[in-house]
Write an enzyme that holds these catalytic residues in place. Structure first.
Site, PDB file in Angstrom:
ATOM      1  N   CYS A  12      18.746  60.845 103.290  1.00  0.00           N
ATOM      2  CA  CYS A  12      18.607  60.810 104.735  1.00  0.00           C
ATOM      3  C   CYS A  12      19.943  61.027 105.439  1.00  0.00           C
ATOM      4  O   CYS A  12      21.008  61.016 104.834  1.00  0.00           O
ATOM      5  CB  CYS A  12      18.075  59.439 105.183  1.00  0.00           C
ATOM      6  SG  CYS A  12      16.577  58.914 104.342  1.00  0.00           S
ATOM      7  N   GLY A  41      17.925  65.944 105.483  1.00  0.00           N
ATOM      8  CA  GLY A  41      16.516  65.599 105.412  1.00  0.00           C
ATOM      9  C   GLY A  41      15.693  66.455 106.340  1.00  0.00           C
ATOM     10  O   GLY A  41      15.975  66.523 107.538  1.00  0.00           O
ATOM     11  N   ASN A 115      19.966  55.058 104.876  1.00  0.00           N
ATOM     12  CA  ASN A 115      20.122  56.148 103.919  1.00  0.00           C
ATOM     13  C   ASN A 115      20.480  55.548 102.570  1.00  0.00           C
ATOM     14  O   ASN A 115      21.484  54.840 102.461  1.00  0.00           O
ATOM     15  CB  ASN A 115      21.231  57.103 104.380  1.00  0.00           C
ATOM     16  CG  ASN A 115      21.584  58.146 103.334  1.00  0.00           C
ATOM     17  OD1 ASN A 115      20.731  58.578 102.570  1.00  0.00           O
ATOM     18  ND2 ASN A 115      22.843  58.562 103.308  1.00  0.00           N
ATOM     19  N   GLY A 116      19.682  55.812 101.550  1.00  0.00           N
ATOM     20  CA  GLY A 116      19.992  55.319 100.213  1.00  0.00           C
ATOM     21  C   GLY A 116      18.770  54.835  99.473  1.00  0.00           C
ATOM     22  O   GLY A 116      17.632  55.120  99.851  1.00  0.00           O
ATOM     23  N   TYR A 271      27.318  69.230  96.677  1.00  0.00           N
ATOM     24  CA  TYR A 271      26.183  69.928  97.263  1.00  0.00           C
ATOM     25  C   TYR A 271      25.705  69.385  98.601  1.00  0.00           C
ATOM     26  O   TYR A 271      25.434  70.138  99.533  1.00  0.00           O
ATOM     27  CB  TYR A 271      25.005  69.896  96.280  1.00  0.00           C
ATOM     28  CG  TYR A 271      23.700  70.365  96.879  1.00  0.00           C
ATOM     29  CD1 TYR A 271      23.471  71.715  97.117  1.00  0.00           C
ATOM     30  CD2 TYR A 271      22.703  69.453  97.217  1.00  0.00           C
ATOM     31  CE1 TYR A 271      22.281  72.157  97.686  1.00  0.00           C
ATOM     32  CE2 TYR A 271      21.505  69.886  97.784  1.00  0.00           C
ATOM     33  CZ  TYR A 271      21.295  71.236  98.005  1.00  0.00           C
ATOM     34  OH  TYR A 271      20.130  71.655  98.571  1.00  0.00           O
ATOM     35  N   ASP A 381      27.098  78.951  91.042  1.00  0.00           N
ATOM     36  CA  ASP A 381      26.225  78.048  91.783  1.00  0.00           C
ATOM     37  C   ASP A 381      26.864  76.668  91.816  1.00  0.00           C
ATOM     38  O   ASP A 381      27.720  76.344  90.983  1.00  0.00           O
ATOM     39  CB  ASP A 381      24.843  77.973  91.135  1.00  0.00           C
ATOM     40  CG  ASP A 381      23.745  77.637  92.142  1.00  0.00           C
ATOM     41  OD1 ASP A 381      24.083  77.265  93.289  1.00  0.00           O
ATOM     42  OD2 ASP A 381      22.558  77.732  91.788  1.00  0.00           O
ATOM     43  N   ASP A 382      26.449  75.847  92.800  1.00  0.00           N
ATOM     44  CA  ASP A 382      27.025  74.505  92.892  1.00  0.00           C
ATOM     45  C   ASP A 382      26.594  73.632  91.727  1.00  0.00           C
ATOM     46  O   ASP A 382      27.340  72.775  91.263  1.00  0.00           O
ATOM     47  CB  ASP A 382      26.635  73.844  94.216  1.00  0.00           C
ATOM     48  CG  ASP A 382      25.141  73.880  94.463  1.00  0.00           C
ATOM     49  OD1 ASP A 382      24.415  73.111  93.835  1.00  0.00           O
ATOM     50  OD2 ASP A 382      24.699  74.691  95.304  1.00  0.00           O
TER      51      ASP A 382
END
Length: 549
Positions: A12, A41, A115-116, A271, A381-382
């Site tokens: 989030c 999100g 968030n988490g 990322y 790519d990451d």
């Protein structure tokens, strides 16, 4: 009693804003800030504001920020302070009732966004039921955290609480809640509170802006880019185990939890976070430059060892571009944009079968034959997660004439689940789980796969802030900094994610069949941008050959 398997975890973005002038509505700026956090999100979003006489006004629903809020909705969100949230569920349901922020009326009227992930939800749910006698109505651990906080405040038994009571409640919450959490709360008629778990796994910070008169506006956000865009300055990260109380009269900060091992999630830098953000004193952009420099060293070593040459470096859009450019410069190779992304393809329903997934990748990316035909290509790519997208991208490159395709990953092999708030599949779905790099290359159709080493990745990030001694690297190592994560817990989480994927699949199929409207949403209603100069020196990427005329 609530079944423990019902709790959902989310990745989030959170945001809080307190305007010094209570007559200046906060909602328009919160809406703009949520748009800047949309990458954190895309499943649901919401705003709750605090207006005159302590009344709350809310609008939240499933969908993107641009879809949920229009001018009329924003105009109905009255009040000079508020909090906002963007969400994507990593486990459990994506029911619109779980869109945040959440609200409880007792005690005092509290709104909460988080968030988490919590990792001890089962014991907390038992406590809520048997001891606190509080009903948890959704499968969101954010609602659970809110009720833990409310229960701690309820213990005061006071008609009106003060800052000491709030700090004590935050400390009590941190003693009970284990896992990763960055939170923002709003108390009716009082102010905004922000706090962060004792390990500091998920990011959150505060910033201020001069307001008319002698006061200041205050911002709380997951990433510093929101402060940059809003004209806020003096960005400071909330410290691990710290709580911050913001009112129109004062700002108070206090360490409310005993010191723990500070370990920000390194995948934020790989990322998740925006490149123009600064998290815990580290520029995300500079860290990705450093990742490209370090990966170049490993790529050079492996290519020399195997006697392989490369003609061109091509990034997989979008996150890997910064690292790929630095890698190409370090190796003295041409950098080319070989894939064009269709930015106007909307989110697609989860579809069954590899054929449909491949079709979706090709709808969103197009390979330009002129950059691939007859060349030995190094794709950057990451990270490589499931490998499904990587496999299709490699095949696209070969379909337009690439002679060989080597895949280089800015991250080490991902072999373990993330339990702290970033959406990742189960261990069995991770392409590197139980496989060597050679076996991964075979699985995704690459001629060779080269991974960044973990020490190089850590140094790429830590080198920009040596004060951070460690990072959460659990997706690479299986070492979870909070403890309390075992095989039984991981199996439980993987079951939740499988259930959520099934629910989304079933919903998507119903929409395709015309049983539900795919565009339908259920809504609950009642300056110049400047980037921080942190890590702004040119010690990274000194091999850049560009010179001013």
């Amino acid at each position: 009693m609530y079944p423990p398997s019902s709790i959902a975890r989310y990745l989030c973005g959170i945001l809080g804003l307190l305007q010094h002038d209570p007559n200046h509505d906060a909602a328009p700026e919160i809406w703009e800030g949520l748009s800047l956090l949309q990458h954190r999100g895309q499943d649901a979003c919401g705003i709750v504001t605090g207006g005159p006489k302590g009344r709350f006004y809310q609008c939240k629903a499933n969908g993107m920020v641009r879809d949920v809020f229009d001018a009329a909705a924003i105009a109905r969100l009255v009040g000079g302070m508020g909090i906002g949230h963007v969400r994507y569920p990593t486990a459990g349901s994506s029911n619109h009732a779980e869109a945040q922020p959440f609200y409880v009326n007792s005690p005092y009227g509290i709104v909460f966004a988080h968030n988490g992930n919590l990792i001890n939800t089962e014991s907390l749910l038992r406590f809520m039921d048997a001891d606190a006698h509080r009903h948890i109505n959704t499968s969101s651990d954010s609602e659970l955290l809110l009720n833990i906080f409310a229960n701690e405040l309820q213990k005061t038994g006071k008609f009106r609480i003060n800052e000491e009571d709030i700090f004590a409640a935050c400390g009590g919450l941190m003693q009970q809640a284990h896992g990763a959490y960055a939170c923002v709360a709003m108390l009716a008629g009082f102010g905004i509170i922000a706090f962060r778990d004792p390990n500091g796994i998920r990011p959150v910070g505060i910033a201020s802006r001069a307001a008319a008169g002698d006061g200041s506006d205050w911002l709380v956000a997951s990433e510093s880019v929101v402060a940059d865009a809003g004209g806020f300055s003096d960005w400071e990260d909330v410290r691990p185990g710290e709580a911050v109380i913001i009112t129109r009269q004062s700002v108070s900060r206090r360490q409310v939890a005993p010191p723990a091992r500070f370990a920000p999630d390194i995948f934020e830098y790989v990322y998740f976070a925006r490149p123009d953000s600064v998290l815990d004193g580290i520029s995300v952009y500079r860290s990705r430059m450093a990742m490209g420099d370090a990966l170049a060293v490993e790529v050079r070593r492996v290519l020399a060892e195997k006697g392989i040459s490369v003609d061109v470096v091509i990034p997989v859009p979008d996150t890997s571009r910064v690292a790929a450019l630095n890698l190409a410069q370090a190796l003295g190779l041409p950098y080319r944009e070989g894939f064009v992304k269709n930015r106007y393809v909307g989110r697609t329903f989860i579809m069954p079968g590899q054929q449909m997934r491949r079709k979706n990748v090709r709808r969103k990316l197009n390979a330009m034959a002129l950059e691939f035909a007859g060349k030995n290509v190094l794709l950057v790519d990451d990270s490589i997660v499931r490998g499904t997208t990587s496999k299709e991208i490699i095949q696209m490159a070969k379909d337009v004439g690439a002679k060989s395709v080597i895949m280089a990953s800015c991250a080490p092999p991902i072999r373990h689940s993330n339990v702290y708030g970033i959406d990742m599949p189960s261990r069995s779905e991770l392409v590197a789980h139980g496989r060597t790099a050679t076996q991964v290359a075979e699985a995704i159709g690459a001629d060779l796969v080269i991974y960044q080493t973990l020490p190089d990745l850590v140094q790429s990030v830590r080198g920009l802030n040596p004060a951070i001694e460690t990072f959460d690297c659990s997706v690479f190592t299986g070492d979870y900094v909070t403890g309390g994560v075992d095989d039984a817990y991981l199996t439980h989480i993987e079951g939740l994610r499988a259930d959520n994927a099934k629910q989304k699949l079933e919903g998507g199929l119903r929409a395709v069949e015309g049983k539900v409207g795919g565009a339908t949403k259920s809504v609950e209603r009642d300056s110049v941008v400047g980037s921080s100069t942190v890590n702004g020196d040119d010690t990274i990427g000194l091999h850049n050959s560009f010179k001013k005329a």
